[in-house]
Scaffold this motif. Structure first.
Motif, short mmCIF file in Angstrom:
data_model
loop_
_atom_site.label_atom_id
_atom_site.label_comp_id
_atom_site.label_asym_id
_atom_site.label_seq_id
_atom_site.Cartn_x
_atom_site.Cartn_y
_atom_site.Cartn_z
N ALA A 158 -9.44 -10.40 12.92
CA ALA A 158 -8.78 -9.15 13.29
C ALA A 158 -8.49 -9.10 14.78
N HIS A 161 -5.51 -11.68 15.45
CA HIS A 161 -4.21 -11.28 14.94
C HIS A 161 -3.84 -9.85 15.31
N HIS A 163 -5.16 -6.87 14.29
CA HIS A 163 -5.04 -6.03 13.11
C HIS A 163 -6.12 -4.95 13.12
N GLY A 229 -4.80 -5.59 7.61
CA GLY A 229 -3.59 -6.36 7.87
C GLY A 229 -2.56 -5.57 8.65
N THR A 230 -2.95 -4.38 9.12
CA THR A 230 -2.02 -3.52 9.87
C THR A 230 -2.07 -3.89 11.35
N PRO A 231 -0.96 -4.31 11.93
CA PRO A 231 -0.97 -4.70 13.34
C PRO A 231 -1.03 -3.50 14.27
#
Length: 340
Positions: A158, A161, A163, A229-231
């Motif tokens: 996380a 990336h 996220h 998975g939310t940026p």
């Protein structure tokens, strides 16, 4: 040149080529003078070694610009285990002194060391085997409970990336509060920015979207929900210094380590100052800008009193009575030093 001299020269060239390849793999760019200095040869010889590697299909590319240099191109798999003597020793020491802050890390590190030694050239294997260490635990080592590798991977992924994470706070004993419990805190959405190891504990520096503030979390005190998975867009950390932010944050989710004697006192110092220098496993409570409360443990009441004395400030509200008595005993002993 004699046959023996020829073989020695070839061996030296081959050894230098491996050393050169190892150097190129560790940095994005090297200038020719830097490479020559690290190899202990002239720039002409270093350039010739570069050409030797190119003939072996290694994509060593020139870097144009004011300083120039060379870099190893992408898209090529290096031969395994290109270690020089110093790197072999570093790996051997690192694997044997790795802290036990992740479940199974000790066993995995031992297996990794055995595997590396099996495929090392004889000379490097001898260097690694000469550094078989016996690691003893110091009385002042009190790391947090080991973390499950999957949890560490989830947090690290996380952070990398960028996220969002949804987390719940766990109790000090690692249990998860029920929504009907008084200490239950609803799940929070956080932006994970930095994963930090300090004093045998894993910390996550994150921006809390619920409270709109930066916080430091003990990773072993977090229940991680399914990755979102939310940026998110990275923010600038206040002050820009991750180490300073973690060390001076008094609310890191720490609890006192298990000691035979645990005491507390009010100090006339800012919480961020005490948090930076208090032993791991201590708890610093913010009271006001000039005062805080420190809870810590040691193997004796005199040990707790001695640590408190290192902060060189006024102490009040000292508890329990055994700690107060130990403070008085130390005062009498220190006074006796001046009278002797």
């Amino acid at each position: 040149m004699s046959t023996i001299g020829h073989h020695v020269a070839v061996a030296d060239t081959s050894r230098r080529a491996l050393r050169l390849l190892s150097l190129l793999a560790t940095r994005r760019r090297w200038s020719l003078p830097e490479l020559a200095a690290r190899l202990g040869v002239s720039e002409r010889t270093a350039r010739r070694d570069i050409e030797t590697l190119r003939l072996l299909d290694y994509p060593i590319r020139p870097v144009h610009g004011p300083t120039g240099g060379y870099q190893l191109g992408a898209g090529h798999t290096l031969p395994p285990l290109l270690f020089d003597d110093e790197q072999a020793i570093a790996v051997a020491v690192a694997l044997q002194t790795a802290p036990s802050t992740v479940f199974g890390l000790g066993q995995d590190a031992a297996r990794a060391l055995d595997t590396l030694e099996q495929v090392m050239p004889a000379r490097l294997r001898a260097a690694m085997e000469s550094l078989r260490l016996t690691r003893l635990q110091n009385y002042w080592e009190f790391p947090g409970p080991p973390i499950a590798p999957d949890a560490l991977k989830t947090v690290g992924r996380a952070v990398r990336h960028q996220h969002l994470l949804v987390v719940e706070a766990l109790r000090a004993d690692g249990t998860r509060p029920d929504p009907r419990d008084a200490d239950f805190i609803p799940p929070r959405r956080i932006e994970p920015h930095h994963l930090v190891v300090w004093a045998g504990r894993w910390y996550l520096v994150a921006y809390d979207l619920t409270e709109s503030t930066w916080r430091v979390h003990r990773v072993d005190r977090l229940h991680l929900q399914t990755p979102t998975g939310t940026p998110f867009t990275p923010r600038g950390l206040p002050g820009g210094d991750v180490a300073h932010f973690v060390m001076t944050s008094h609310d890191r989710g720490d609890t006192p380590a298990e000691w035979q004697c645990v005491g507390t006192a009010r100090l006339r110092l800012a919480a961020e100052t005490v948090a930076r220098w208090a032993p791991g496993g201590s708890v610093v409570e913010y009271l006001d800008p000039q005062h805080c409360r420190l809870t810590l443990g040691a193997w004796s009441w005199a040990g707790v009193a001695g640590i408190l004395a290192t902060f060189d400030t006024e102490l009040t509200e000292v508890e329990p009575p055994e700690l107060t008595m130990a403070c008085h005993r130390l005062v009498r002993r220190w006074q006796a030093i001046g009278n002797s």
